[in-house]
Design an enzyme around this catalytic site. Sequence first.
Site, mmCIF file in Angstrom:
data_model
loop_
_atom_site.group_PDB
_atom_site.id
_atom_site.type_symbol
_atom_site.label_atom_id
_atom_site.label_comp_id
_atom_site.label_asym_id
_atom_site.label_seq_id
_atom_site.Cartn_x
_atom_site.Cartn_y
_atom_site.Cartn_z
ATOM 1 C CE LYS A 9 -0.258 2.286 -1.418
ATOM 2 N NZ LYS A 9 -1.706 2.239 -1.785
ATOM 3 C CG ASP A 37 -0.691 0.775 2.278
ATOM 4 O OD1 ASP A 37 -1.028 -0.439 1.722
ATOM 5 O OD2 ASP A 37 -1.380 1.730 1.629
#
Length: 325
Positions: free
Chosen positions: A25, A159
């Site tokens: 990401k 995350d």
Amino acid sequence: MSPGISAASRGRFAARTVRVRAPGKVNVSLNVGPLRPDGYHSVASVYLAVSLYEEVAATSTEEPGITVSINAASTLDLDGVDIPLDERNLAYKAAAIMRDVSEKATGVHLDITKRVPVAGGMGGGSADAAATLLACDALWDSGLSREELAHLAAELGADVPFSLLGGTAVGLGVGDELSPALAKAQMDWVLVCADYGLSTPDVFRTLDMLRNAEGLEAPEPLEVDAKILQALRNGDPDSLSKLLVNDLQRASIELAPGLRDTIGLGEANGALAGIVSGSGPTVALLADSSLAAGELAEELRHLGHNALAVHGPVPGARIISDTLL
């Protein structure tokens, strides 16, 4: 005995491999608040899953226990990088959690192919964990919903739930309180990968130190700029380039001053804007098209940098094969 009878029905162990890929990401925006009583910082972030994937092959084993092996894709140099293969590894922890909630758990070997820079601020370890959760769920027929997997993911790190979800999302709390964002238009980036890592806790501590030295208080409450979501939704890189923000960037540059030069080099060679991704040291350079991203990556490689053209948003963790051995 009939050759058509399976090994399992004859009482022999039948190994199976489930292969899952999960994306890294980029934090398109990252606002950092004060240190919380639990030792974490409040954040408000916009996550974008990009087309650089970790891959986990989970294979059932007759012997109990969890084992891990690591492979590097050709785009990633792991020389000198110490990745634990025991219970300190996030994928190992993910498999252990799934083993605890699965009635049909066996031993498992996790073979991880890494493409996301290690300690690079792109959530590579979190992607490994997300892929492992999904792979073990399928391998052991656990039957957990995505929501249940996301709950387990949150136990592993801030995350990990996003790597399961993918796409674009707003993250609040410590980043694990996710709200999907309707932003499907492709954005093109060039990732410049460093040949070193930065410790996320060290970067957060450095930010606190810098703020304290300047007498600055961490902002609170935190919120995401709606203009960022609008630019992503509209597929407008020009507008987005003026809105990129990362509160951790100054701390990352304090620890690794060369990052400022990397961002400047990218912008001098056509990037609309550059930003340190998460806690760094990967730099994400925004391009105005896939063609421009490809040309920028090629130029930066010519100048001696490890640069990759990627795009986002992309889906979260997905099973790509399920094979009886």
